[in-house]
Scaffold this motif. Sequence first.
Motif, PDB file in Angstrom:
ATOM      1  N   PRO A 168      26.045  36.287  32.697  1.00  0.00           N
ATOM      2  CA  PRO A 168      25.506  37.405  33.472  1.00  0.00           C
ATOM      3  C   PRO A 168      24.994  36.906  34.820  1.00  0.00           C
ATOM      4  N   ILE A 169      25.376  37.603  35.887  1.00  0.00           N
ATOM      5  CA  ILE A 169      24.951  37.213  37.227  1.00  0.00           C
ATOM      6  C   ILE A 169      23.865  38.165  37.716  1.00  0.00           C
ATOM      7  N   LYS A 170      24.199  39.436  37.809  1.00  0.00           N
ATOM      8  CA  LYS A 170      23.243  40.474  38.214  1.00  0.00           C
ATOM      9  C   LYS A 170      23.117  41.488  37.080  1.00  0.00           C
ATOM     10  N   TRP A 171      23.067  41.006  35.876  1.00  0.00           N
ATOM     11  CA  TRP A 171      23.094  41.872  34.701  1.00  0.00           C
ATOM     12  C   TRP A 171      22.130  41.341  33.661  1.00  0.00           C
ATOM     13  N   GLU A 172      21.410  42.233  33.037  1.00  0.00           N
ATOM     14  CA  GLU A 172      20.519  41.884  31.928  1.00  0.00           C
ATOM     15  C   GLU A 172      21.096  42.482  30.648  1.00  0.00           C
ATOM     16  N   TYR A 173      20.788  41.894  29.525  1.00  0.00           N
ATOM     17  CA  TYR A 173      21.307  42.402  28.250  1.00  0.00           C
ATOM     18  C   TYR A 173      20.849  43.836  27.989  1.00  0.00           C
ATOM     19  N   ILE A 174      19.656  44.158  28.431  1.00  0.00           N
ATOM     20  CA  ILE A 174      19.123  45.499  28.196  1.00  0.00           C
ATOM     21  C   ILE A 174      19.963  46.560  28.894  1.00  0.00           C
ATOM     22  N   TYR A 175      20.649  46.216  29.988  1.00  0.00           N
ATOM     23  CA  TYR A 175      21.494  47.179  30.694  1.00  0.00           C
ATOM     24  C   TYR A 175      22.685  47.600  29.834  1.00  0.00           C
ATOM     25  N   SER A 176      23.151  46.708  28.986  1.00  0.00           N
ATOM     26  CA  SER A 176      24.296  47.009  28.125  1.00  0.00           C
ATOM     27  C   SER A 176      23.923  47.956  26.989  1.00  0.00           C
ATOM     28  N   PHE A 177      22.649  47.963  26.628  1.00  0.00           N
ATOM     29  CA  PHE A 177      22.211  48.744  25.476  1.00  0.00           C
ATOM     30  C   PHE A 177      22.558  50.235  25.598  1.00  0.00           C
ATOM     31  N   PRO A 178      22.130  50.955  26.649  1.00  0.00           N
ATOM     32  CA  PRO A 178      22.458  52.385  26.706  1.00  0.00           C
ATOM     33  C   PRO A 178      23.955  52.648  26.844  1.00  0.00           C
ATOM     34  N   ILE A 179      24.670  51.746  27.518  1.00  0.00           N
ATOM     35  CA  ILE A 179      26.114  51.916  27.667  1.00  0.00           C
ATOM     36  C   ILE A 179      26.791  51.827  26.310  1.00  0.00           C
ATOM     37  N   LEU A 180      26.376  50.875  25.492  1.00  0.00           N
ATOM     38  CA  LEU A 180      26.976  50.721  24.162  1.00  0.00           C
ATOM     39  C   LEU A 180      26.582  51.868  23.229  1.00  0.00           C
ATOM     40  N   VAL A 181      25.377  52.410  23.383  1.00  0.00           N
ATOM     41  CA  VAL A 181      25.002  53.593  22.599  1.00  0.00           C
ATOM     42  C   VAL A 181      25.927  54.746  22.961  1.00  0.00           C
ATOM     43  N   ILE A 182      26.175  54.951  24.253  1.00  0.00           N
ATOM     44  CA  ILE A 182      27.053  56.046  24.695  1.00  0.00           C
ATOM     45  C   ILE A 182      28.482  55.823  24.216  1.00  0.00           C
TER      46      ILE A 182
END
Length: 131
Positions: A100-114
Amino acid sequence: MKFRKKESTDRLLYTGLFVAVLASFLDMVGDFLGLWDYRYEVFPLTHNYFPWDLFLLPISVMITLQIKPNMNPFIKGIIYAGFSSFIGLPLLTWLGIYKPIKWEYIYSFPILVIIYLAAHYISLRNQFEKV
């Protein structure tokens, strides 16, 4: 083979295809924008990590859809996204595959829920019933 119901094959394959296409597209956009990078390219001329996009995510969604099918899909989506975001992605980072460069794991959470909720919605469509 033993895990799925035989009459669920078509709807699961369509759902898996949806997840694979969507995950590949989002992965391509994120890599293009410089949000993350992959240190290991499976196929030359691509920057996506295809085993994650085309196999791991769709299969894990299909398995999750089959486990406790009457459970609340929001709870299942949260569990799925939590496992993928906070265990799967850190594991790929630890293995040196994903950076991850400009990305945190928490950002993936809502995307994966959707993604999971959309896959759940697609899997329940009546068009998959035999005529």
